[in-house]
Write a protein that holds these residues in place. Structure first.
Motif, PDB file in Angstrom:
ATOM      1  N   PHE A  33     -38.788 -10.888  47.301  1.00 43.35           N
ATOM      2  CA  PHE A  33     -40.240 -10.994  47.200  1.00 43.35           C
ATOM      3  C   PHE A  33     -40.800  -9.867  46.336  1.00 43.35           C
ATOM      4  CE2 PHE A  33     -44.325  -9.541  49.018  1.00 43.35           C
ATOM      5  CZ  PHE A  33     -45.096 -10.647  48.705  1.00 43.35           C
ATOM      6  N   GLY A  34     -41.653 -10.197  45.379  1.00 44.48           N
ATOM      7  CA  GLY A  34     -42.340  -9.183  44.571  1.00 44.48           C
ATOM      8  C   GLY A  34     -41.545  -8.637  43.414  1.00 44.48           C
ATOM      9  N   SER A  35     -40.381  -9.252  43.088  1.00 40.85           N
ATOM     10  CA  SER A  35     -39.569  -8.699  41.994  1.00 40.85           C
ATOM     11  C   SER A  35     -39.892  -9.351  40.656  1.00 40.85           C
ATOM     12  CB  SER A  35     -38.082  -8.839  42.317  1.00 40.85           C
ATOM     13  OG  SER A  35     -37.763 -10.182  42.561  1.00 40.85           O
ATOM     14  N   GLY A  36     -40.775 -10.341  40.646  1.00 45.40           N
ATOM     15  CA  GLY A  36     -41.246 -10.882  39.363  1.00 45.40           C
ATOM     16  C   GLY A  36     -40.626 -12.195  38.926  1.00 45.40           C
TER      17      GLY A  36
ATOM     18  N   ALA B 167     -35.485 -20.624  39.963  1.00 43.17           N
ATOM     19  CA  ALA B 167     -35.659 -19.390  40.741  1.00 43.17           C
ATOM     20  C   ALA B 167     -35.063 -19.603  42.125  1.00 43.17           C
ATOM     21  CB  ALA B 167     -37.137 -19.046  40.857  1.00 43.17           C
ATOM     22  N   VAL B 168     -34.455 -18.554  42.658  1.00 46.02           N
ATOM     23  CA  VAL B 168     -33.893 -18.608  44.007  1.00 46.02           C
ATOM     24  C   VAL B 168     -34.536 -17.467  44.791  1.00 46.02           C
ATOM     25  CG1 VAL B 168     -31.774 -18.640  45.367  1.00 46.02           C
ATOM     26  CG2 VAL B 168     -31.714 -19.414  43.005  1.00 46.02           C
ATOM     27  N   SER B 169     -34.998 -17.763  46.007  1.00 51.03           N
ATOM     28  CA  SER B 169     -35.666 -16.743  46.826  1.00 51.03           C
ATOM     29  C   SER B 169     -34.824 -16.452  48.064  1.00 51.03           C
ATOM     30  CB  SER B 169     -37.052 -17.222  47.256  1.00 51.03           C
ATOM     31  OG  SER B 169     -37.729 -17.800  46.181  1.00 51.03           O
TER      32      SER B 169
ATOM     33  N   HIS C 258     -40.503  -1.183  36.411  1.00 50.92           N
ATOM     34  CA  HIS C 258     -39.708  -1.570  35.237  1.00 50.92           C
ATOM     35  C   HIS C 258     -39.657  -3.101  35.220  1.00 50.92           C
ATOM     36  CE1 HIS C 258     -36.272  -1.238  32.296  1.00 50.92           C
ATOM     37  NE2 HIS C 258     -36.144  -2.480  32.715  1.00 50.92           N
ATOM     38  N   PHE C 259     -40.395  -3.712  34.278  1.00 45.03           N
ATOM     39  CA  PHE C 259     -40.399  -5.178  34.164  1.00 45.03           C
ATOM     40  C   PHE C 259     -39.988  -5.580  32.758  1.00 45.03           C
ATOM     41  CE2 PHE C 259     -43.486  -4.469  37.634  1.00 45.03           C
ATOM     42  CZ  PHE C 259     -42.905  -5.268  38.608  1.00 45.03           C
ATOM     43  N   PRO C 260     -39.289  -6.704  32.559  1.00 42.95           N
ATOM     44  CA  PRO C 260     -38.746  -7.560  33.612  1.00 42.95           C
ATOM     45  C   PRO C 260     -37.685  -6.818  34.419  1.00 42.95           C
ATOM     46  CG  PRO C 260     -38.241  -8.428  31.404  1.00 42.95           C
ATOM     47  CD  PRO C 260     -38.978  -7.188  31.209  1.00 42.95           C
ATOM     48  N   ALA C 261     -37.682  -7.030  35.742  1.00 36.71           N
ATOM     49  CA  ALA C 261     -36.812  -6.253  36.638  1.00 36.71           C
ATOM     50  C   ALA C 261     -35.411  -6.863  36.728  1.00 36.71           C
ATOM     51  CB  ALA C 261     -37.454  -6.175  38.019  1.00 36.71           C
ATOM     52  N   ILE C 262     -34.870  -7.288  35.577  1.00 36.93           N
ATOM     53  CA  ILE C 262     -33.521  -7.872  35.543  1.00 36.93           C
ATOM     54  C   ILE C 262     -32.500  -6.726  35.511  1.00 36.93           C
ATOM     55  CG2 ILE C 262     -31.916  -9.232  34.140  1.00 36.93           C
ATOM     56  CD1 ILE C 262     -34.312 -10.929  33.253  1.00 36.93           C
ATOM     57  N   ASN C 263     -31.627  -6.710  36.506  1.00 38.04           N
ATOM     58  CA  ASN C 263     -30.637  -5.638  36.611  1.00 38.04           C
ATOM     59  C   ASN C 263     -29.522  -5.877  35.598  1.00 38.04           C
ATOM     60  OD1 ASN C 263     -28.361  -4.064  37.436  1.00 38.04           O
ATOM     61  ND2 ASN C 263     -29.331  -3.786  39.419  1.00 38.04           N
TER      62      ASN C 263
END
Length: 589
Positions: A234-237, A389-391, A424-429
């Motif tokens: 939740f909230g990661s964009g 998207a997967v939540s 830090h967005f996009p918050a893709i690791n």
């Protein structure tokens, strides 16, 4: 038509007896209110029906009537700019008819407007032979999209009559002489949602879907016709990333499915999309978008249908030869609907209560994406790229939906709440994400952007991985314990993170980065690292190299306008060479 009576009601599941002549996946009308449902299981003369509307107040003995057709969508002019619910009921038209903001039960409104006339321009003439997929005419559906009217699947013959002018979607525009007699064609087709639309050949994924998002295009690209998963807490964009891709990805058509999302989030989408300007045409983004809104307070069974409704509409536009991007937000809510229906059917539960067929259902959905040669003799190519998207609950991607999805998709953009909290967005690791298309797409990038693209990408990825290893040492003994070369690696990696990977979706220039500019940005960061490394070996001070003013220019390069990129790039390179030489001249202190 098979007619029966209600025997049992359990939430969205209704069991009806006397349905021996009905078939699996037939659409049924339940009770005198004519609620819409679909048969999902048959035992003898008893049918289990999942009802796509609220079932409160239903009781045993009420009538059930099978329509003898599977759940289908209407395909034709009028799809674009529309907002549908999970079973393709037009929400705008329903609101006008009922005067209510809430969906009322048993409302029957056609998916495509029956009274609107469209200007049909024929592309064939009498006497021409046609087969399934051939284009017989066009309709200018919106200012930017030309809708191609195709011969339906299973029809082949000679054009006996073709009309021109304004028609509704139900009026005959052509008559085809087939082996079985004359077939009248309208501008509308129907297609069962659970069956993929046919094509001639599936092509290998060798072209990227350019998105203008640096972390995606440079590090984890998706192919045209590819599939990607965006899991994140939740909230990661997740939703913002899908908005960015919908706006900027090189796709002609966008199909956005809000499956079980919060109502306020869906309202934002419905309000924002019409206002968003399409960067390629300057018109509203809605002119090439179909929205399917199925909020979390709508009947749960309709979520299950919404995914199939969306992908069938997307396949239809793919068959016209368009590149289509499908956004499904989120497949976790769809899986929860599957779990609820499975529980009510008293099926044997699988992992965490999800049905045993969760993986195969997900695969059936994602496998309908692809880059294909469409039906028809002109050999046109179409592409359907699916981004789901997967939540996962609590951001734990070891849960069944995430794991089943990862076994199918080839791109994993793992969103990280720690990055999101750091803004830090996009918050893709960049350490956990991956793209299995990289090797296939590398050749395209090297040929179309620069032959150094893949080597630059590898250079940046190596620095980020080394930074992650050095972070462990820094946590234990502090930055001062590192050697000068390791300090330089840490600084270069920081530059990659802050100057290259961090992207502001609300900045008019930074929101989209063309590939040539992305390449120049990668080259600048690597130039700083390579030249500083040589200076270090020549005895320069690491402190002097870190404090060079040119690093600010490298950081601000992402805000450079496209027309000034080459000039600015050269200016920064020259300044970098000069400042590195100065730092080397000062030596160590």
């Amino acid at each position: 038509m098979s007619k029966g009576t209600i025997k049992k009601v359990a939430g969205p599941l209704v069991i009806a007896s006397g349905m021996r002549d009905a078939n699996m996946f037939d659409v049924v009308r339940v009770s005198d209110e004519r609620l819409i449902g679909e048969i999902i299981e048959i035992h003898g003369d008893e049918a289990s029906i999942q009802v796509y509307e609220e079932t409160s107040g239903l009781g045993p003995g009420e009538p059930v009537e099978s329509m003898d057709v599977p759940l289908s969508v209407e395909l034709g002019p009028g799809l674009l700019t529309s907002i549908y619910d999970g079973i393709q009921r037009p929400l705008d038209d329903i609101m006008k008819e009922t005067g209510s903001n809430n969906l009322k039960r048993g409302v029957e409104v056609p998916s495509l407007k029956r009274d609107k006339k469209w200007q049909f321009v024929p592309t064939v003439k009498a006497g021409d032979s046609v087969e399934a997929g051939d284009i017989i005419g066009t309709v200018q559906e919106t200012l930017i999209i030309e809708h191609k009217i195709m011969v339906p699947y299973g029809v082949k013959g000679t054009v006996k009559e073709i009309k021109s002018g304004e028609f509704t979607v139900e009026e005959t525009v052509a008559v085809i002489e087939t082996e079985n007699g004359e077939k009248e064609l309208t501008m509308m087709q129907k297609w069962p949602v659970r069956r993929g639309r046919p094509y001639q050949t599936k092509l290998p994924p060798v072209k990227p879907l350019i998105t203008g998002q640096r972390v995606v295009d440079a590090f984890f690209p998706i192919a045209k016709g590819g599939v990607a998963a965006v899991p994140g807490p939740f909230g990661s964009g997740k939703t913002v990333i899908q908005h960015q891709l919908a706006k900027w990805a090189e796709a002609d058509i966008v199909v956005y499915i809000g499956c079980g999302e919060r109502g306020n989030e869906m309202t934002d989408v419905l309000n924002e999309f019409p206002e968003l300007k399409d960067p390629k045409t300057g018109h509203s983004l809605m002119q090439r978008t179909v929205l399917i809104a199925n909020t979390s307070d709508m009947p749960v069974a309709a979520r299950e249908a919404s995914i199939y409704t969306g992908i069938t509409i997307a396949e239809y536009f793919r068959d016209m030869g368009y590149s289509v991007a499908l956004m499904a937000d989120s497949t976790s809510r769809w899986a929860e609907a599957l779990r609820e229906m499975s529980g009510r059917l008293e099926e044997m539960p699988g992992e965490e209560g999800y049905p045993a067929y969760l993986g195969s259902r997900l695969a059936q959905f994602y496998e309908r994406a692809g880059h294909v040669i469409c039906l028809g003799r002109d050999g046109r190519e179409g592409a359907l790229s699916a981004i789901g998207a997967v939540s996962p609950p609590g951001g734990d991607i070891s849960e069944p939906v995430s794991q089943a999805t990862l076994r199918i998709v080839k791109v994993f953009w793992g969103l990280d709440s720690a990055l999101a909290y750091k803004r830090h967005f996009p918050a893709i690791n960049w350490l956990t994400s991956y793209s299995l298309y990289v090797d296939n797409l590398g050749k395209w990038f090297d040929e179309n952007v620069s032959d150094e693209w893949m080597s630059c990408r590898q250079g940046l990825m190596s620095l980020l991985q080394e930074e992650a290893e050095l972070e462990e040492i820094v946590k234990m003994v502090g930055m001062d314990a590192l050697s000068p070369i390791d300090r330089l690696k840490m600084e270069a990696a920081r530059s990659i993170r802050e100057d290259f990977l961090h992207q502001n979706s609300f900045h008019e220039i930074d929101t989209y980065t063309p590939l040539q500019k992305q390449f120049r940005m990668m080259k600048l960061v690597l130039a700083f690292y390579e030249q500083s490394k040589k200076a270090l070996e020549g005895g320069a001070s690491i402190q002097n190299l870190i404090k060079m003013p040119v690093r600010e220019q490298i950081g601000r390069f992402k805000y450079t306008k496209a027309e000034d990129v080459e000039k600015e790039y050269q200016a920064v390179l020259d300044e970098l060479a000069k400042e590195v030489a100065d730092a080397a001249g000062k030596g160590a202190f």
